[in-house]
Write an enzyme that holds these catalytic residues in place. Sequence first.
Site, PDB file in Angstrom:
ATOM      1  N   ARG A   1      -4.181  -7.270  -2.264  1.00 26.36           N
ATOM      2  CA  ARG A   1      -3.415  -6.251  -3.005  1.00 26.36           C
ATOM      3  C   ARG A   1      -3.870  -6.090  -4.460  1.00 26.36           C
ATOM      4  O   ARG A   1      -3.999  -4.973  -4.965  1.00 26.36           O
ATOM      5  CB  ARG A   1      -1.930  -6.626  -2.981  1.00 26.36           C
ATOM      6  CG  ARG A   1      -1.004  -5.803  -3.885  1.00 26.36           C
ATOM      7  CD  ARG A   1       0.407  -6.352  -3.784  1.00 26.36           C
ATOM      8  NE  ARG A   1       1.314  -5.830  -4.779  1.00 26.36           N
ATOM      9  CZ  ARG A   1       2.165  -4.809  -4.582  1.00 26.36           C
ATOM     10  NH1 ARG A   1       2.175  -4.195  -3.418  1.00 26.36           N
ATOM     11  NH2 ARG A   1       2.990  -4.415  -5.543  1.00 26.36           N
TER      12      ARG A   1
ATOM     13  N   GLU B   1      -4.489  -0.493   0.368  1.00 23.15           N
ATOM     14  CA  GLU B   1      -3.921   0.793   0.753  1.00 23.15           C
ATOM     15  C   GLU B   1      -5.039   1.826   0.939  1.00 23.15           C
ATOM     16  O   GLU B   1      -5.187   2.772   0.169  1.00 23.15           O
ATOM     17  CB  GLU B   1      -2.886   1.221  -0.285  1.00 23.15           C
ATOM     18  CG  GLU B   1      -1.724   0.230  -0.368  1.00 23.15           C
ATOM     19  CD  GLU B   1      -0.772   0.473  -1.528  1.00 23.15           C
ATOM     20  OE1 GLU B   1      -0.930   1.501  -2.227  1.00 23.15           O
ATOM     21  OE2 GLU B   1       0.126  -0.366  -1.749  1.00 23.15           O
TER      22      GLU B   1
ATOM     23  N   GLU C   1       4.112   7.501  -1.413  1.00 20.66           N
ATOM     24  CA  GLU C   1       3.792   6.462  -0.428  1.00 20.66           C
ATOM     25  C   GLU C   1       3.502   7.178   0.889  1.00 20.66           C
ATOM     26  O   GLU C   1       4.401   7.749   1.520  1.00 20.66           O
ATOM     27  CB  GLU C   1       4.966   5.491  -0.255  1.00 20.66           C
ATOM     28  CG  GLU C   1       5.306   4.673  -1.501  1.00 20.66           C
ATOM     29  CD  GLU C   1       4.457   3.415  -1.626  1.00 20.66           C
ATOM     30  OE1 GLU C   1       3.607   3.172  -0.736  1.00 20.66           O
ATOM     31  OE2 GLU C   1       4.660   2.679  -2.612  1.00 20.66           O
TER      32      GLU C   1
ATOM     33  N   HIS D   1      -3.598  -0.351  -5.459  1.00 16.98           N
ATOM     34  CA  HIS D   1      -3.455  -1.537  -4.617  1.00 16.98           C
ATOM     35  C   HIS D   1      -4.573  -1.544  -3.589  1.00 16.98           C
ATOM     36  O   HIS D   1      -4.737  -0.582  -2.822  1.00 16.98           O
ATOM     37  CB  HIS D   1      -2.085  -1.560  -3.934  1.00 16.98           C
ATOM     38  CG  HIS D   1      -0.964  -1.853  -4.876  1.00 16.98           C
ATOM     39  ND1 HIS D   1       0.287  -1.271  -4.766  1.00 16.98           N
ATOM     40  CD2 HIS D   1      -0.902  -2.674  -5.961  1.00 16.98           C
ATOM     41  CE1 HIS D   1       1.067  -1.725  -5.745  1.00 16.98           C
ATOM     42  NE2 HIS D   1       0.360  -2.573  -6.475  1.00 16.98           N
TER      43      HIS D   1
ATOM     44  N   HIS E   1      -0.029   5.933  -3.047  1.00 15.81           N
ATOM     45  CA  HIS E   1       0.093   4.598  -2.453  1.00 15.81           C
ATOM     46  C   HIS E   1       0.309   4.732  -0.943  1.00 15.81           C
ATOM     47  O   HIS E   1       0.393   5.829  -0.405  1.00 15.81           O
ATOM     48  CB  HIS E   1       1.306   3.862  -3.043  1.00 15.81           C
ATOM     49  CG  HIS E   1       1.168   3.462  -4.471  1.00 15.81           C
ATOM     50  ND1 HIS E   1       1.168   2.146  -4.888  1.00 15.81           N
ATOM     51  CD2 HIS E   1       1.040   4.207  -5.601  1.00 15.81           C
ATOM     52  CE1 HIS E   1       1.054   2.096  -6.202  1.00 15.81           C
ATOM     53  NE2 HIS E   1       0.976   3.340  -6.664  1.00 15.81           N
TER      54      HIS E   1
END
Length: 263
Positions: free
Chosen positions: A75, A20, A215, A17, A145
């Site tokens: 994104r 990020e 994440e 993405h 992520h």
Amino acid sequence: MNNIPGKKAMWLDCGIHAREWISPAFCLWFVHYSLSFYRINADITHILDSMDVYVLPVLNPDGYRYTWTTNRMWRKNRSVSPASSCIGVDLNRNFDANWCTEGASPDPCTEIYCGAFPESEPEAQAVADFLRSHKDSVQLYLTIHSYSQLLLFPFSYKLEETENHRDLVGSAQKIRRYYRNVYRYGAGAKTIYLAPGGSDDWAYNLGIKYSFTFELQDRGRYGFLLPPSHISGACNEALLATKIIALKVLEKTQAPAKSFQTV
């Protein structure tokens, strides 16, 4: 790198993405650390001697570049749809894992657009082709992520648990014990939301039974705009997780290789 028959491998990708930014920073951090501390840090030496390590620092290069030049919050990738004026596909909805069901969208104008068909995007297809050709050796799939501080594993496209769910939970619990920051963990669909077409679920279904999505920091104060002062903390947390899970996979899948390896 010398080849050892039957040698196992791990895969690490970052930047699927575009917005990020801490994700590609970690892949570069990991490579730098590995090269700097090989033969100094016992864990990284054991990992590199025992596994081939494939690192993809930016899975979504055109989208990532677009965040630097035009729209910081972009994104998707930057592919053009013949059926719409809207640009881009969410590459983490483009893999063949219950593709384009609840949690993804067939609308090219949404941020979770799944693409025209599974692996319609060259980025997703390249990753899938590589992993298919190395599925007998790759034992660990890690995709990085941000943000939310989560340790996720399959499944994200359905609520059912994987056959090795307890093992994945145990790995996540072990990682979290070492963190100062709070990280939630669990199967993606139950921990956050349904997300079909993800690379981690696809990799798991391919046969890579240790498949994780990390994440990274933070939990929302800065979000995607994590300040440079937080880079080292976020990357060190991800580095610790990578080492812990890689060592666990080695423990379960093979004895340490004896030949000297260079990367």
